[in-house]
Write an enzyme that holds these catalytic residues in place. Structure first.
Site: not given
Length: 369
Positions: A153, A175, A290
């Site tokens: 990641d 991502k 986030m």
């Protein structure tokens, strides 16, 4: 510190070496026709500079160190030759003997391998912690040293990639928020395909695999395909990043609860599973992950739901890393601070009485450089 390093190439070989260079304070400039998403994001965040083009003579002007990482023998040879002519140390990624410098991580790889446990079959979901490579668990690091394939990641500790054996296949599963991404289905299939080919696969994630990391989705996919899975928990950023800024998420006599919330979907969105009105009525600590993109709507929902606008609020960007920065304000001012200061992910927002603690003289965090 501040010395110019030119990296020619933006693929896996470059990605594996960027973390140590940036951590050491080098001014890293990348020249490449194509890049991995993780490299692209480092450039977007200002950690490196990037030019998307072919290498040209003279690109090593002012460099102290060069890395030839294009996987094209002609280009890499040209870079190495120009570096030698200019008496610039050069690491030749594919054929180390052709360069004038080698990776400094061989010793650390050996030390880890000596204490590594035998490889387990299938896939290991490994939590890498909040960013500093020293915060991965001992078992996670041991399994990483035995990996044949690492699917990584963007938030996993990039410095750990430099310790991998050159023969390890590194797959960038970054991502990037609102940018390039590898789909979850593609990630699942990659884990299964490599494991069924007899490879020991480590899925290296930031934080903990089961805290907004889609770890259980990957376990389910592997289990359905008959691939055994080992889960290695990691230190979640929801607790460790506030701690790195001097903030405890709980404190006796101040708060008896903390709630970790994903802010990737805004309040009142049809896909939201969060009761923002209920969160607003809590007296304890809110930790938002986030949440940068939707911070305005989140603040509005919390104040509208009854959370006092003067509640302390702190934002920590790149927590536990050498470039960590901390912004302090209140619930009413935190969105403005984020916009004015250009805060980007990964960042953690802490709201509640304990969010004001970090301004006091407490234990400090020092990331290894």
């Amino acid at each position: 510190m501040g010395r110019r390093v030119v990296v020619v190439g933006g693929g896996t070989a470059a990605q594996r070496r960027l973390g140590p260079l940036v951590s050491a304070g080098a001014r890293v400039h990348i020249i490449s026709c194509r890049t991995k998403p993780a490299v692209e994001e480092m450039a977007a965040n200002g950690l490196v500079t990037l030019e998307l083009r072919k290498y040209r003579a003279g690109d090593l002007d002012g460099a102290w160190y060069a890395l030839a990482c294009t996987n094209d023998p002609d280009t890499d040879s040209t870079v190495a030759s120009e570096a030698e002519g200019r008496r610039i140390f050069c690491m030749y990624a594919d054929v180390p003997r052709f360069g004038t410098a080698i990776s400094p991580t061989a010793a650390s790889r050996t030390e880890i391998a000596e204490c590594a446990e035998p490889s387990l079959p299938g896939v290991a979901l490994v939590g890498g912690g909040p960013g500093d490579p020293d915060l991965i668990t001992v078992r996670g690091r041991r399994l990483l040293a035995r990996a044949d394939v690492v699917v990584v990641d963007r938030l996993a500790p990039s410095l750990l990639l430099a310790e991998l054996d050159p023969r390890v296949e590194v797959i960038d599963a970054a991502k990037i928020p609102y940018g390039r991404q590898m789909s979850q289905d593609t990630i699942n299939l990659t884990l299964i395909d490599r494991a069924k080919a007899g490879k020991f696969v480590v899925r290296l994630k930031g934080g903990d695999p089961y805290v907004f990391g889609r770890g259980y989705e990957e376990l389910e996919a592997c289990a359905a395909a008959g691939v055994p899975v080992t889960v290695v928990p990691g230190i979640t950023s929801a607790i460790s990043v506030p701690a790195a800024a001097g903030i405890p998420v709980t404190h006796r006599g101040v708060t008896h609860e903390f709630v970790v919330v994903s802010g990737h979907i805004p309040p009142n969105h049809q896909d939201s599973l969060t009761n923002w009105d209920a969160l607003a009525r809590l007296r304890g600590t809110l930790v938002l992950l986030m949440a940068i993109e939707n911070i305005d709507r989140i603040v509005e929902a919390l104040i509208r739901g009854g959370r006092p606008a003067d509640s302390p609020a702190t934002v920590v960007q790149e927590g536990t890393l050498h470039n960590q920065r901390t912004l302090r304000g209140s619930l009413g001012t935190v969105a403005g601070l984020i916009h004015e200061e250009g805060v980007r992910p990964p960042s953690v927002v802490v709201i509640g009485p304990v969010a004001g603690f970090g301004a006091q003289p407490t234990a400090t965090w020092q990331a290894d450089s």
